[in-house]
Scaffold this motif. Structure first.
Motif, PDB file in Angstrom:
ATOM      1  N   ILE A   1      -7.948  -3.039  -7.134  1.00  0.00           N
ATOM      2  CA  ILE A   1      -8.472  -2.996  -5.760  1.00  0.00           C
ATOM      3  C   ILE A   1      -9.988  -2.948  -5.782  1.00  0.00           C
TER       4      ILE A   1
ATOM      5  N   TYR B   1      -6.197  -1.832   2.000  1.00  0.00           N
ATOM      6  CA  TYR B   1      -6.383  -1.499   0.588  1.00  0.00           C
ATOM      7  C   TYR B   1      -7.165  -0.203   0.387  1.00  0.00           C
TER       8      TYR B   1
ATOM      9  N   VAL C   1      -6.809  -8.578  -5.257  1.00  0.00           N
ATOM     10  CA  VAL C   1      -5.712  -8.303  -4.317  1.00  0.00           C
ATOM     11  C   VAL C   1      -5.237  -9.641  -3.744  1.00  0.00           C
TER      12      VAL C   1
END
Length: 314
Positions: free
Chosen positions: A217, A188, A222
Motif C-alpha cells: 500500500i 487503502y 494496489v
C-alpha cells in the motif's frame, strides 16, 4: 406527519389503548403496549372480535414482523417485546447457529443477516452482533451469484463493522474483517490503519503477511481501481455470457486478470474458469484448457474446472 407503518404480507396492525397490559408464562412476563400499533397475524387479528390480543397472539405477530423486516417501523419496540418470549429467542439463536455452521447459498446468508439484526435490536450495546452481520455481508458480497450487489453490500458491512469496533468485543476479528472490507472498497489508508492496529495482536506469520500488505500500500502497489469495481465487472461479464456476449465477456474478464495487484490480493479461481467457459463457447478449446489449468492452480479442488478440463481433453 407520522411515518406510515411497514406493510408486511400476512400482518395486520392493531392499535391497543395506551397502557394495555400483556402477561404470559403464568405471570412471569408482563409488559405494557399501546398506543403504538402492534403487528398481529391476519388470523389472530380476525379472531379478536372486540377483545384485546393475548400474550401468544402478540408474540406470534412480533416474531413474524421482525423476521420479515427487522428494520420495520417500531422495530426497536418490537424487539424489546420479543425478549418476553424466550422460546422465540431460542429458536432465533438456533437458526443463526445452523446457518453459520455450513456453507450456504446467498439467500440463506441474507436470512442470517436478518436474524442477526433482530438480536442487534435486542442487545444494541453487544459488539458480537454487528460484527457477525458485517462478516456475513462480506461473505455475501464476494459470492459470485451476488457480485452485482457487492458495492451496496460492502458499504453496509462497513457500517456494521465500524459499529462493532466502537463497541469493543472481538477486536482482532473485527479489525481483520473491517480492513478487508475497506481494502475492497478502495479505502487503502483506512485498511492500512486497521492492519497496523492489528499487528501486535497476531502471531509472527500473520505479522509478516500484514507487513507485506502494508508495504505494498505504501508503495502504491494496489489494484488500478477499487477491487469492488472488478467484482461488479465480473458480474457484468457473467450477465453478458448468459446473453451470448462471449467476446464482450472475455474482454472484461481479461481486463480484470491483467491487474496483477488485484490477482495477488484476491486469487479467485472463478475468473479464469469463467474465461475458459467463454473460450469454449467461442470454439477456442486450447485457450479454454489454458484458463482451466490456471483456475486449478489457484484452487486444486475446483470440481467444475476439473470436470470441464477432462471433457476438453477427451
Amino acid at each position: 406527519m407520522e411515518r406510515e407503518m411497514t406493510p408486511l404480507t400476512g400482518i395486520t396492525y392493531y392499535r391497543p389503548p395506551q397502557g394495555t397490559e400483556v402477561s404470559g408464562l403464568d405471570g412471569k412476563v408482563v409488559f405494557t403496549v399501546g398506543p403504538e400499533p402492534i403487528p398481529l397475524l391476519d388470523d389472530d387479528y380476525k379472531a379478536l372480535e372486540g377483545q384485546l390480543p393475548g400474550y401468544d397472539a402478540v408474540g406470534r405477530g412480533v416474531y413474524q414482523a421482525l423476521r420479515m423486516d427487522p428494520g420495520c417501523r417500531y422495530c426497536e419496540l418490537y424487539a424489546e417485546m420479543l425478549k418476553g418470549y424466550p422460546h422465540y429467542v431460542s429458536e432465533l439463536a438456533s437458526h443463526i447457529l445452523m446457518l453459520g455452521e455450513k456453507d450456504v447459498e446467498v439467500p440463506y446468508l441474507e436470512r442470517r443477516v436478518k436474524l442477526l439484526r433482530i438480536f442487534a435490536l435486542m442487545e444494541p450495546e453487544n459488539a458480537h452482533f454487528p460484527l457477525e452481520i458485517g462478516a456475513t455481508l462480506l461473505e455475501q458480497a464476494c459470492r459470485f451469484s451476488a457480485l452485482h450487489l457487492s458495492t451496496v453490500t460492502l458499504f453496509k458491512a462497513e457500517g456494521y463493522l465500524d459499529r462493532a469496533r466502537q463497541l469493543g468485543g472481538d477486536q482482532p476479528r473485527c479489525l481483520t474483517t473491517l480492513a478487508e472490507v475497506s481494502f475492497l472498497l478502495g479505502k487503502y489508508d483506512k485498511a492500512a490503519s486497521l492492519w497496523s492496529a492489528l499487528m501486535p495482536q497476531v502471531e509472527a506469520t500473520a505479522q509478516a503477511e500484514l507487513r507485506a500488505r502494508l508495504e505494498r500500500i505504501e508503495r502504491g502497489e494496489v489494484p488500478r481501481v477499487p477491487a469492488v469495481d472488478y467484482l461488479e465487472a465480473i458480474a457484468g461479464a457473467m450477465a453478458l455470457r448468459e446473453d451470448g456476449g462471449y467476446q464482450e465477456a472475455t474482454a472484461i474478464l481479461n481486463d480484470v486478470m491483467a491487474d496483477a495487484w488485484f490477482a495477488l490480493e484476491f486469487p479467485m479461481a472463478e475468473i479464469p474458469y469463467l474465461l475458459a467457459l467463454c473460450c469454449k463457447d467461442l470454439g477456442a478449446a486450447g485457450d479454454a484448457r489454458f484458463y482451466l489449468r490456471q483456475a486449478l492452480k489457484i484452487n486444486p479442488d475446483f470440481e467444475e474446472a476439473k470436470t470441464t478440463l477432462q471433457q476438453l481433453e477427451q
